[in-house]
Design an enzyme around this catalytic site. Structure first.
Site, PDB file in Angstrom:
ATOM      1  N   THR A 127      14.310  56.324  86.385  1.00 49.00           N
ATOM      2  CA  THR A 127      14.106  57.216  87.489  1.00 49.00           C
ATOM      3  C   THR A 127      13.026  58.127  87.321  1.00 49.00           C
ATOM      4  O   THR A 127      12.457  58.317  86.129  1.00 49.00           O
ATOM      5  CB  THR A 127      15.536  58.203  87.343  1.00 49.00           C
ATOM      6  OG1 THR A 127      15.136  59.492  88.065  1.00 49.00           O
ATOM      7  CG2 THR A 127      16.066  58.636  85.821  1.00 49.00           C
ATOM      8  N   TYR A 164      22.246  62.845  82.395  1.00 47.39           N
ATOM      9  CA  TYR A 164      21.995  61.437  82.873  1.00 47.39           C
ATOM     10  C   TYR A 164      20.716  60.920  82.863  1.00 47.39           C
ATOM     11  O   TYR A 164      20.338  59.882  82.378  1.00 47.39           O
ATOM     12  CB  TYR A 164      22.549  61.603  84.304  1.00 47.39           C
ATOM     13  CG  TYR A 164      21.647  60.704  85.277  1.00 47.39           C
ATOM     14  CD1 TYR A 164      21.818  59.116  85.026  1.00 47.39           C
ATOM     15  CD2 TYR A 164      20.774  61.178  86.449  1.00 47.39           C
ATOM     16  CE1 TYR A 164      21.291  58.421  86.085  1.00 47.39           C
ATOM     17  CE2 TYR A 164      20.165  60.144  87.192  1.00 47.39           C
ATOM     18  CZ  TYR A 164      20.229  58.877  87.046  1.00 47.39           C
ATOM     19  OH  TYR A 164      19.777  57.879  87.689  1.00 47.39           O
ATOM     20  N   LYS A 168      18.371  57.664  80.882  1.00 48.64           N
ATOM     21  CA  LYS A 168      17.314  56.956  81.391  1.00 48.64           C
ATOM     22  C   LYS A 168      16.230  56.811  80.433  1.00 48.64           C
ATOM     23  O   LYS A 168      15.733  55.771  80.325  1.00 48.64           O
ATOM     24  CB  LYS A 168      17.059  57.215  82.810  1.00 48.64           C
ATOM     25  CG  LYS A 168      17.913  57.213  83.984  1.00 48.64           C
ATOM     26  CD  LYS A 168      18.413  55.667  84.357  1.00 48.64           C
ATOM     27  CE  LYS A 168      19.181  55.768  85.422  1.00 48.64           C
ATOM     28  NZ  LYS A 168      19.576  54.219  85.782  1.00 48.64           N
TER      29      LYS A 168
HETATM   30  N1  LIG Z   1      20.407  56.654  94.606  1.00 47.69           N
HETATM   31  C1  LIG Z   1      19.339  57.148  94.220  1.00 47.69           C
HETATM   32  O1  LIG Z   1      18.829  58.235  94.653  1.00 47.69           O
HETATM   33  C2  LIG Z   1      18.730  56.692  92.835  1.00 47.69           C
HETATM   34  C3  LIG Z   1      17.563  57.533  92.125  1.00 47.69           C
HETATM   35  C4  LIG Z   1      16.891  57.078  90.970  1.00 47.69           C
HETATM   36  C5  LIG Z   1      17.621  56.019  90.419  1.00 47.69           C
HETATM   37  N2  LIG Z   1      18.828  55.465  90.711  1.00 47.69           N
HETATM   38  C6  LIG Z   1      19.584  54.577  90.052  1.00 47.69           C
HETATM   39  O2  LIG Z   1      19.907  53.093  90.768  1.00 47.69           O
HETATM   40  C7  LIG Z   1      20.934  52.896  90.352  1.00 47.69           C
HETATM   41  C8  LIG Z   1      21.794  52.639  91.672  1.00 47.69           C
HETATM   42  O3  LIG Z   1      21.961  53.848  91.849  1.00 47.69           O
HETATM   43  P1  LIG Z   1      23.042  54.195  93.079  1.00 47.69           P
HETATM   44  O4  LIG Z   1      22.872  55.427  93.636  1.00 47.69           O
HETATM   45  O5  LIG Z   1      23.316  53.174  94.023  1.00 47.69           O
HETATM   46  O6  LIG Z   1      24.369  54.366  92.162  1.00 47.69           O
HETATM   47  P2  LIG Z   1      25.844  53.676  92.342  1.00 47.69           P
HETATM   48  O7  LIG Z   1      26.767  54.441  91.403  1.00 47.69           O
HETATM   49  O8  LIG Z   1      26.314  53.435  93.806  1.00 47.69           O
HETATM   50  O9  LIG Z   1      25.641  52.416  91.771  1.00 47.69           O
HETATM   51  C9  LIG Z   1      25.765  51.910  90.590  1.00 47.69           C
HETATM   52  C10 LIG Z   1      27.122  50.906  90.449  1.00 47.69           C
HETATM   53  O10 LIG Z   1      27.029  50.433  89.078  1.00 47.69           O
HETATM   54  C11 LIG Z   1      28.474  50.397  88.767  1.00 47.69           C
HETATM   55  N3  LIG Z   1      28.682  50.439  87.122  1.00 47.69           N
HETATM   56  C12 LIG Z   1      28.456  51.681  86.752  1.00 47.69           C
HETATM   57  N4  LIG Z   1      28.791  51.532  85.449  1.00 47.69           N
HETATM   58  C13 LIG Z   1      29.415  50.127  85.399  1.00 47.69           C
HETATM   59  C14 LIG Z   1      29.913  49.378  84.290  1.00 47.69           C
HETATM   60  N5  LIG Z   1      29.778  49.998  82.973  1.00 47.69           N
HETATM   61  N6  LIG Z   1      30.230  48.232  84.433  1.00 47.69           N
HETATM   62  C15 LIG Z   1      30.039  47.504  85.895  1.00 47.69           C
HETATM   63  N7  LIG Z   1      29.467  48.373  86.948  1.00 47.69           N
HETATM   64  C16 LIG Z   1      29.329  49.609  86.536  1.00 47.69           C
HETATM   65  C17 LIG Z   1      29.096  51.516  89.745  1.00 47.69           C
HETATM   66  O11 LIG Z   1      30.590  51.431  89.848  1.00 47.69           O
HETATM   67  C18 LIG Z   1      28.518  51.431  90.928  1.00 47.69           C
HETATM   68  O12 LIG Z   1      28.883  50.757  91.918  1.00 47.69           O
HETATM   69  C19 LIG Z   1      21.457  53.482  89.211  1.00 47.69           C
HETATM   70  O13 LIG Z   1      21.121  53.062  87.840  1.00 47.69           O
HETATM   71  C20 LIG Z   1      20.812  54.844  89.376  1.00 47.69           C
HETATM   72  O14 LIG Z   1      20.819  55.870  88.194  1.00 47.69           O
HETATM   73  C21 LIG Z   1      19.505  55.697  91.974  1.00 47.69           C
END
Ligand SMILES: NC(=O)c1ccc[n+]([C@@H]2O[C@H](COP(=O)([O-])OP(=O)(O)OC[C@H]3O[C@@H](n4cnc5c(N)ncnc54)[C@H](O)[C@@H]3O)[C@@H](O)[C@H]2O)c1
Length: 365
Positions: A127, A164, A168
Site C-alpha cells: 500500500t 494494518y 504491509k
Molecule cells: N481496496 C483498496 O483500496 C486497497 C488499497 C491498497 C491495498 N489494498 C490491498 O489489496 C488487497 C486486496 O484488497 P481488497 O480491498 O480487495 O480486500 P478484500 O478483503 O476484498 O480482499 C482480500 C481477500 O483476502 C481474503 N483473505 C484474507 N486473509 C486470508 C487468509 N488467511 N486466507 C485466505 N484468504 C484470506 C479475504 O477473505 C478477502 O476476500 C489487500 O491485500 C489490501 O491490503 C487494497
C-alpha cells in the site's frame, strides 16, 4: 475473472475473512453477493471461462504449501490480508488478528514458493500507506542516501499511520530479505485506495459485483462519499480534509496486476511499483462528488468532522509513479462519468444503505 477471461488457468483461494469481519462488525456490503464457488460457477455460465476455487486459510502453512504444490502456478497474486486500517486500530484482538493473519500469509507464501516452486513470480499487494506523508518526494520503493561522503541505496523510509499499514511495511521487509537471500522473483505493488464497482467481467451479472463497502471499516473514501450523496446525508470529511493520497480505478488495479504478471520481476532485488494514477485531497474528492451529484439533481452538503485518526491533515505529497506507466498502464481517470456510473448503480440499491455505519465507529485514541 480478469485473468480467466484472458486465457489463464486460475485458482482462487479465500477463507472469507473479509465476510466474517464484515458480519462481526455490522459492516455488510451494499450489494450482497454469493460465495466464491457460486460466483465462479456463475462466471463460467456467463463467459465460458472456468475458475477453480478453494475455501481455505492461507495463514495455515499446510493449506498454503498444498495449494502451491498442487497447482504449481507461474504467478501468485497475493491479496489475502486483513485490509482495514480502522479495524486494525479497534482493540487488542483486532490488532492481533491483523498482525498474525497478514504476516503469516506472506511468510507462508514466500516459503511455499521457495520450497516447491522457486520460479514462481509473487505479486504482492502492498500500500502507498507504507510511506506515510513525508515532507520530501516519495520515490518508487528505493532512495539513494549520501551520508558522511558515502552513498547507498535503501528501501524508501516508511512511516505508516495504522497497524494494518504497518503489517504491509513488515511484509515488504520480509519480501526484501527473502529476495536478497534466496533470489526469489517478487513484485510489491504499493497501491493507493481503489474506487469503482464495474469491470467488463463483473458486469456480466449483478451477482458478480465486486465487494462494495461504504462503511467506516472497509469503505474507501470515494465509495463512502458516493453512498452518502445518494443517501442524502452530508459527505463526512475527517478534519481539515487536506489528507492527500494516490487513487486508482478498479479497472486500473486489474491492468496493473496483469502488467506485473506479464513482465516478471528480476531475481535478487524486490521490485516495487507505486500503483495509483492521480492524487486528490479528501476535500477535492468531496467537491468532485458534489459536482457530479448536481447532474443527477442531488444537492450535496460537505461536513467537516472531528478526525478519528492520527494523521496530518495538511501536508506535502509528491509520490513518483512511473514504473507501471513504463510497463504500459493506460489510466482510467476519475471523471464525472465514472462517478455518475457509480451513483446510478448505488441508487438502485438505495434501500440497503444503513447510514449509521458510515460515520466513524473506531477512534485511534
Ligand atoms: N481496496 C483498496 O483500496 C486497497 C488499497 C491498497 C491495498 N489494498 C490491498 O489489496 C488487497 C486486496 O484488497 P481488497 O480491498 O480487495 O480486500 P478484500 O478483503 O476484498 O480482499 C482480500 C481477500 O483476502 C481474503 N483473505 C484474507 N486473509 C486470508 C487468509 N488467511 N486466507 C485466505 N484468504 C484470506 C479475504 O477473505 C478477502 O476476500 C489487500 O491485500 C489490501 O491490503 C487494497
Amino acid at each position: 475473472m480478469h485473468f480467466a477471461a484472458r486465457g489463464h488457468n486460475v485458482v482462487a483461494i479465500d477463507n472469507y475473512l473479509r465476510r466474517t469481519i464484515a458480519k462481526e462488525t455490522d459492516s455488510e456490503p451494499l450489494i450482497s453477493t454469493p460465495g466464491l464457488p457460486e460466483r465462479a460457477g456463475l462466471f463460467e455460465e456467463k463467459s465460458g471461462h472456468k475458475i477453480e476455487t478453494k475455501i481455505g486459510d492461507l495463514s495455515d502453512p499446510d493449506v498454503m504449501f498444498d495449494i502451491v504444490k498442487q497447482s504449481m502456478p507461474d504467478a501468485i497474486v497475493h491479496y489475502a490480508e486483513q485490509p482495514s486500517g480502522p479495524y486494525s486500530m479497534k482493540a487488542f484482538d483486532e490488532a492481533r488478528r491483523t498482525l498474525q493473519n497478514n504476516l503469516d500469509v506472506t511468510f507462508n507464501c514466500i516459503w511455499a514458493i521457495k520450497e516447491s516452486n522457486p520460479d514462481c513470480h509473487l505479486i504482492k499487494l502492498g500500500t502507498m500507506g507504507e510511506y506515510g506523508t513525508p515532507n520530501i518526494d516519495i520515490e518508487e520503493g528505493y532512495i539513494t542516501i549520501t551520508h558522511n561522503g558515502r552513498k547507498h541505496r535503501f528501501l524508501f523510509p516508511r512511516a505508516a499511520s495504522t497497524l494494518y499499514h504497518t503489517t504491509k511495511v513488515l511484509d515488504t521487509d520480509l519480501l526484501s530479505f527473502y529476495v536478497r537471500t534466496y533470489d526469489l522473483r517478487v513484485t510489491d505493488l504499493m497501491q493507493g485506495p481503489v474506487y469503482g464497482l464495474s469491470t467488463p467481467e463483473a458486469d456480466l451479472d449483478p451477482r458478480l459485483c465486486p465487494n462494495f463497502h461504504y462503511d467506516d471499516i472497509f469503505g474507501t473514501v470515494v465509495n463512502r462519499f458516493v453512498v452518502q450523496a445518494i443517501a442524502g446525508v452530508p459527505l463526512s470529511v475527517y478534519g481539515k480534509g487536506g489528507q492527500t493520497r494516490g487513487y486508482l480505478n478498479l479497472l486500473d488495479t486489474l491492468q496493473c496486476i496483469e502488467l506485473a504478471v506479464n513482465e516478471p520481476a528480476n531475481r535478487q532485488q524486490l521490485r516495487i511499483l507505486n500503483q495509483f494514477t492521480e492524487t486528490f485531497s479528501v476535500v477535492d474528492l468531496a467537491q468532485q462528488v458534489k459536482s457530479a451529484a448536481k447532474q443527477m439533481d442531488i444537492d450535496v452538503t460537505i461536513e467537516h468532522q472531528e478526525n478519528p485518526r492520527k494523521e496530518m491533515e495538511d501536508h506535502y505529497y509528491n509520490p513518483v509513479h512511473t514504473g507501471l506507466t513504463k510497463l504500459g498502464l493506460k489510466p482510467n481517470y476519475l471523471s464525472d462519468d465514472v462517478l455518475l456510473g457509480m451513483m446510478k448503480r448505488v441508487k438502485a440499491h438505495k434501500d440497503n444503505i444503513d447510514t449509521r455505519i458510515i460515520n466513524p465507529r473506531i477512534r485511534w485514541s
